[in-house]
Design an enzyme around this catalytic site. Structure first.
Site, short mmCIF file in Angstrom:
data_model
loop_
_atom_site.label_atom_id
_atom_site.label_comp_id
_atom_site.label_asym_id
_atom_site.label_seq_id
_atom_site.Cartn_x
_atom_site.Cartn_y
_atom_site.Cartn_z
N THR A 11 -26.68 47.93 -3.00
CA THR A 11 -27.99 48.09 -3.64
C THR A 11 -28.62 46.76 -4.02
O THR A 11 -29.85 46.62 -3.98
CB THR A 11 -27.83 49.00 -4.89
OG1 THR A 11 -27.44 50.28 -4.42
CG2 THR A 11 -29.08 49.13 -5.69
N SER A 51 -21.50 50.04 0.18
CA SER A 51 -20.05 49.91 0.01
C SER A 51 -19.32 51.21 0.29
O SER A 51 -18.10 51.22 0.46
CB SER A 51 -19.71 49.35 -1.37
OG SER A 51 -19.96 50.29 -2.38
N THR A 83 -21.97 48.77 -5.47
CA THR A 83 -21.20 49.06 -6.69
C THR A 83 -20.12 50.14 -6.48
O THR A 83 -19.13 50.16 -7.20
CB THR A 83 -22.12 49.55 -7.82
OG1 THR A 83 -22.85 50.70 -7.37
CG2 THR A 83 -23.07 48.47 -8.27
N ASP A 84 -20.34 51.02 -5.49
CA ASP A 84 -19.48 52.21 -5.43
C ASP A 84 -18.01 51.92 -5.18
O ASP A 84 -17.14 52.59 -5.73
CB ASP A 84 -20.01 53.19 -4.37
CG ASP A 84 -21.34 53.81 -4.77
OD1 ASP A 84 -21.66 53.80 -5.98
OD2 ASP A 84 -22.07 54.27 -3.88
N1 ASP Z 1 -24.22 53.19 -2.71
C1 ASP Z 1 -24.42 51.81 -3.07
C2 ASP Z 1 -23.24 50.99 -2.56
O1 ASP Z 1 -22.18 51.08 -3.11
C3 ASP Z 1 -24.57 51.70 -4.52
C4 ASP Z 1 -24.71 50.31 -5.05
O2 ASP Z 1 -24.63 49.30 -4.38
O3 ASP Z 1 -24.92 50.22 -6.24
O4 ASP Z 1 -23.42 50.25 -1.64
#
Ligand code: ASP
Length: 322
Positions: A11, A51, A83-84
């Site tokens: 993200t 991710s 983040t995931d």
């Molecule tokens: N779905 C995204 C990822 O993990 C969420 C993020 O980056 O916050 O790539």
């Protein structure tokens, strides 16, 4: 100080133009930083993936990029990530580098262009951390929302909050105060495995009330190298799993028990109480299941790297049970 920024997507680097997902490059991410950060920063745009699309190969590619950066003379490395699964890649890398030059992961909960975008602040804080010599020798760090966490402890604790990353039981190592790195404590648990040259097949199963033995059976039939079982409470499983878990261990699958509860570790002998129940800690340990003090997701990463390092059975057990 020479810092290498490795970008991997997520993200923090997501921007939409007319419905298409466009990746912000590392250079574009850096352009949002406060002026005067005062370090020479080289960029490696490694890949552009959410991710949720990452696995062992991509994690190893991140570790390789870190290794090349450090081998090429970087003083520190900052990695941007989704983040995931950040906690998994960060821990993967943590397990491959001896304490030394700073390696920091960061991310954003909100995408660029959305009010309150946290990526700029987080990247800025990550670079401040990387540029501070006191951040060396702490293992891989994760900087989010003004806090500095260890890769071992941190988890994505909230699906949306900007403060979604927490080290639930023991808290962060430090903070970033007005652009200054503040170190409150040092990590005690750092370990290193050799760089993996193969990908052991390791799956994870979470226990829940009323579960059948379907997944443990499938694991045996698939012939896994390792299995992480997220147990209930302090290390107990529904009793109907026990015959299959015994079969898995005797069949050569390395089975590791982790806890389903977000905090606390597994007991070994139910506080020494004389009462036993089927599927309890005693049963699991007698079956040859190794007990581990990590959440299931991280236990799985560690088991993959431990198996890839071809540790002897005893060393493997010691590695998990300390
Ligand atoms: N779905 C995204 C990822 O993990 C969420 C993020 O980056 O916050 O790539």
């Amino acid at each position: 100080m020479r810092i290498v920024l490795v970008t991997t997507g997520g993200t923090i680097a997501e921007r939409e133009t007319t419905g298409k997902r466009v990746h912000l490059s590392g250079a574009e991410l850096l352009s949002g930083l406060v002026p005067g950060i005062g370090h020479e920063i080289d960029v490696v745009d490694l890949f552009d993936l959410p991710s949720t699309h990452l696995g062992f190969c991509e994690m190893r590619a991140v570790a390789q990029a870190v290794r090349s950066a450090l081998g090429g003379g970087a003083d520190a490395v900052v990695v941007t990530h989704g983040t995931d699964t950040l906690e998994e890649t960060a821990y993967f890398v943590d397990l491959l580098f001896k304490p030394g030059p700073t390696i920091v992961f960061t991310a954003a909960m909100l995408p660029p262009g959305v009010a309150g975008f946290d990526g700029e602040r987080n990247l800025n804080d990550a670079i401040v951390t990387a540029g501070d010599p006191r951040s060396r020798d702490l293992g891989v760090l994760v900087v989010m929302d003004g806090e500095v966490h260890t890769a071992r402890d941190v988890v994505k604790h909230h699906s949306m909050s900007l403060g979604g990353f927490k080290s639930p039981e023991f808290g962060p190592l430090g903070t970033i105060d007005e652009g200054r790195f503040y170190l409150a404590r040092r990590p005690a648990l750092l370990e290193t495995f050799s760089f993996p040259d193969r990908e052991p097949v390791v799956e994870g199963i979470k226990c829940y009330a009323g579960m059948s033995n379907l997944f443990v059976r499938a694991a045996i039939e698939r012939g896994l190298d390792g299995l992480v079982i997220e147990t209930l409470g302090s290390g107990q499983v529904p009793p109907r799993l026990m015959p299959n878990l015994r079969e898995a261990v005797t069949g050569g699958i390395a089975v590791v028990a982790a806890g389903r509860s977000p905090m606390g570790r597994l007991l070994r002998c139910r506080y020494g109480a004389p009462v036993r129940v089927d599927g309890d800690e005693w049963d699991l340990r007698e079956a040859g299941v190794m007990f581990c003090d990590l959440p299931g997701t991280k236990a799985r990463i560690k088991l993959q790297l431990a198996l890839a390092a071809n540790l002897e059975k005893d060393q493997l057990r010691l590695g998990f049970e300390h």
